[in-house]
Design a protein around this motif. Structure first.
Motif, PDB file in Angstrom:
ATOM      1  N   SER A 109      -2.002 -11.720   7.513  1.00 30.12           N
ATOM      2  CA  SER A 109      -2.311 -11.186   8.740  1.00 30.12           C
ATOM      3  C   SER A 109      -3.892 -10.752   8.851  1.00 30.12           C
ATOM      4  CB  SER A 109      -1.536 -10.299   9.197  1.00 30.12           C
ATOM      5  OG  SER A 109      -2.281  -9.412  10.379  1.00 30.12           O
ATOM      6  N   MET A 110      -4.341 -10.912  10.015  1.00 29.81           N
ATOM      7  CA  MET A 110      -5.615 -10.410  10.161  1.00 29.81           C
ATOM      8  C   MET A 110      -5.920  -8.951  10.407  1.00 29.81           C
ATOM      9  SD  MET A 110      -7.594 -12.960   9.557  1.00 29.81           S
ATOM     10  CE  MET A 110      -9.179 -12.550  10.128  1.00 29.81           C
ATOM     11  N   ARG A 111      -4.742  -8.438  10.595  1.00 31.21           N
ATOM     12  CA  ARG A 111      -4.841  -7.032  10.947  1.00 31.21           C
ATOM     13  C   ARG A 111      -5.194  -6.347   9.863  1.00 31.21           C
ATOM     14  NH1 ARG A 111       1.094  -6.006  13.052  1.00 31.21           N
ATOM     15  NH2 ARG A 111       1.496  -7.759  11.328  1.00 31.21           N
ATOM     16  N   SER A 112      -5.561  -5.167   9.933  1.00 31.31           N
ATOM     17  CA  SER A 112      -6.419  -4.099   9.037  1.00 31.31           C
ATOM     18  C   SER A 112      -5.327  -3.853   7.973  1.00 31.31           C
ATOM     19  CB  SER A 112      -7.112  -3.069   9.582  1.00 31.31           C
ATOM     20  OG  SER A 112      -7.289  -2.121   8.842  1.00 31.31           O
TER      21      SER A 112
ATOM     22  N   GLY B 168       0.711  -1.015   0.063  1.00 34.36           N
ATOM     23  CA  GLY B 168      -0.053   0.088   0.042  1.00 34.36           C
ATOM     24  C   GLY B 168       0.900   1.468   0.126  1.00 34.36           C
ATOM     25  N   TRP B 169       0.032   2.410   0.217  1.00 38.18           N
ATOM     26  CA  TRP B 169       0.646   3.737   0.056  1.00 38.18           C
ATOM     27  C   TRP B 169       0.226   4.553   1.427  1.00 38.18           C
ATOM     28  CZ3 TRP B 169       4.648   5.383  -3.158  1.00 38.18           C
ATOM     29  CH2 TRP B 169       4.717   4.653  -4.192  1.00 38.18           C
ATOM     30  N   PHE B 170       1.202   5.229   2.009  1.00 36.20           N
ATOM     31  CA  PHE B 170       0.571   5.844   3.215  1.00 36.20           C
ATOM     32  C   PHE B 170       1.300   7.496   2.806  1.00 36.20           C
ATOM     33  CE2 PHE B 170      -1.047   3.119   6.371  1.00 36.20           C
ATOM     34  CZ  PHE B 170      -0.894   2.006   5.870  1.00 36.20           C
ATOM     35  N   ARG B 171       0.696   8.423   3.377  1.00 29.98           N
ATOM     36  CA  ARG B 171       1.371   9.803   3.405  1.00 29.98           C
ATOM     37  C   ARG B 171       1.172  10.589   4.657  1.00 29.98           C
ATOM     38  NH1 ARG B 171      -3.622  12.473  -0.285  1.00 29.98           N
ATOM     39  NH2 ARG B 171      -5.176  12.635   1.328  1.00 29.98           N
ATOM     40  N   GLN B 172       2.326  11.598   4.917  1.00 30.31           N
ATOM     41  CA  GLN B 172       2.324  12.270   5.830  1.00 30.31           C
ATOM     42  C   GLN B 172       2.581  13.626   5.355  1.00 30.31           C
ATOM     43  OE1 GLN B 172       5.518  11.314   8.620  1.00 30.31           O
ATOM     44  NE2 GLN B 172       4.584  12.276  10.353  1.00 30.31           N
ATOM     45  N   ALA B 173       1.400  14.384   5.581  1.00 30.67           N
ATOM     46  CA  ALA B 173       1.587  15.868   5.574  1.00 30.67           C
ATOM     47  C   ALA B 173       2.171  16.641   6.527  1.00 30.67           C
ATOM     48  CB  ALA B 173       0.069  16.392   5.367  1.00 30.67           C
TER      49      ALA B 173
ATOM     50  N   GLU C  19      -1.040   1.125   9.792  1.00 30.27           N
ATOM     51  CA  GLU C  19       0.250   1.007   9.772  1.00 30.27           C
ATOM     52  C   GLU C  19       0.994  -0.154  10.227  1.00 30.27           C
ATOM     53  OE1 GLU C  19       1.107   5.870  10.426  1.00 30.27           O
ATOM     54  OE2 GLU C  19       3.094   4.493  10.430  1.00 30.27           O
ATOM     55  N   SER C  20       0.518  -0.419  11.502  1.00 30.19           N
ATOM     56  CA  SER C  20       1.201  -1.532  12.084  1.00 30.19           C
ATOM     57  C   SER C  20       1.124  -3.157  11.350  1.00 30.19           C
ATOM     58  CB  SER C  20       0.461  -1.688  13.426  1.00 30.19           C
ATOM     59  OG  SER C  20      -0.706  -2.057  13.303  1.00 30.19           O
ATOM     60  N   SER C  21       0.268  -2.707  10.251  1.00 31.24           N
ATOM     61  CA  SER C  21       0.235  -4.088   9.642  1.00 31.24           C
ATOM     62  C   SER C  21       1.323  -4.492   8.430  1.00 31.24           C
ATOM     63  CB  SER C  21      -1.165  -4.130   8.586  1.00 31.24           C
ATOM     64  OG  SER C  21      -2.389  -4.149   9.610  1.00 31.24           O
ATOM     65  N   TYR C  22       2.296  -3.311   8.341  1.00 31.97           N
ATOM     66  CA  TYR C  22       2.993  -3.263   7.356  1.00 31.97           C
ATOM     67  C   TYR C  22       4.505  -3.514   7.885  1.00 31.97           C
ATOM     68  CZ  TYR C  22      -0.661  -2.352   4.159  1.00 31.97           C
ATOM     69  OH  TYR C  22      -1.755  -2.092   3.400  1.00 31.97           O
ATOM     70  N   ASP C  23       5.165  -4.487   7.280  1.00 39.82           N
ATOM     71  CA  ASP C  23       6.499  -4.645   7.739  1.00 39.82           C
ATOM     72  C   ASP C  23       7.702  -3.949   7.052  1.00 39.82           C
ATOM     73  OD1 ASP C  23       5.143  -7.849   7.483  1.00 39.82           O
ATOM     74  OD2 ASP C  23       5.810  -6.888   9.456  1.00 39.82           O
ATOM     75  N   TYR C  24       7.426  -3.561   5.758  1.00 38.69           N
ATOM     76  CA  TYR C  24       8.602  -2.921   5.087  1.00 38.69           C
ATOM     77  C   TYR C  24       8.285  -1.657   4.362  1.00 38.69           C
ATOM     78  CZ  TYR C  24       9.819  -7.778   5.207  1.00 38.69           C
ATOM     79  OH  TYR C  24      10.026  -9.084   5.571  1.00 38.69           O
TER      80      TYR C  24
ATOM     81  N   ALA D 273       4.536   0.665   1.296  1.00 42.64           N
ATOM     82  CA  ALA D 273       4.808  -0.245   2.418  1.00 42.64           C
ATOM     83  C   ALA D 273       4.275  -1.616   1.702  1.00 42.64           C
ATOM     84  CB  ALA D 273       3.791   0.359   3.528  1.00 42.64           C
ATOM     85  N   ALA D 274       4.649  -2.708   2.482  1.00 39.69           N
ATOM     86  CA  ALA D 274       4.334  -3.985   2.081  1.00 39.69           C
ATOM     87  C   ALA D 274       4.364  -4.938   3.220  1.00 39.69           C
ATOM     88  CB  ALA D 274       5.351  -4.437   1.241  1.00 39.69           C
TER      89      ALA D 274
END
Length: 123
Positions: free
Chosen positions: A100-103, A34-39, A107-112, A94-95
């Motif tokens: 996992s059953m996490r959402s 996925g993709w996340f962003r921080q303004a 953010e916490s669902s992604y390892d890389y 992120a990947a």
């Protein structure tokens, strides 16, 4: 595992950009990515994710952004259209490293994580 995000830049409102995330030591499609962003001055937030057979988007980008992956190139993409000044942020790919059953949106669902690429939308 290394994720390398690229494609950010300065664009006028209404314009488009395509972000790319190239992976080494990891295969996109094995698990969610996925993709996340921080303004500036804000916390990092979920933007979009792609699972094996589904895609997910935060409400503010639905209809404007499209997440995809190219398994042959082992690259994740985020096509961004009709950009708005409020889309200005550092974008991170992120990947997940395992199922996992996490959402998918957490953010916490992604390892890389990639290093981020800056998108600036001028009004």
């Amino acid at each position: 595992v290394q994720l390398q995000a690229s494609g950010g830049g300065l664009v006028q409102a209404g314009g488009s950009l395509r972000l790319s995330c190239a992976a080494s030591g990891y295969t996109f499609g094995d698990y969610d990515s996925g993709w996340f962003r921080q303004a500036p001055g804000k916390e990092r937030e979920f933007v979009a994710a792609i699972a094996l057979y589904a895609t997910y988007y935060t409400n503010s980008v639905k209809g404007r952004f499209t997440i995809s992956r190219d398994t042959a190139k082992n690259t994740l993409y985020l096509e961004m259209n009709s950009l708005k000044p409020e889309d200005t942020a550092v974008y991170y790919c992120a990947a997940r490293g395992s199922a996992s059953m996490r959402s998918t949106m957490a953010e916490s669902s992604y390892d890389y994580w990639g290093q981020g690429t800056l998108v600036t939308v001028s009004s």
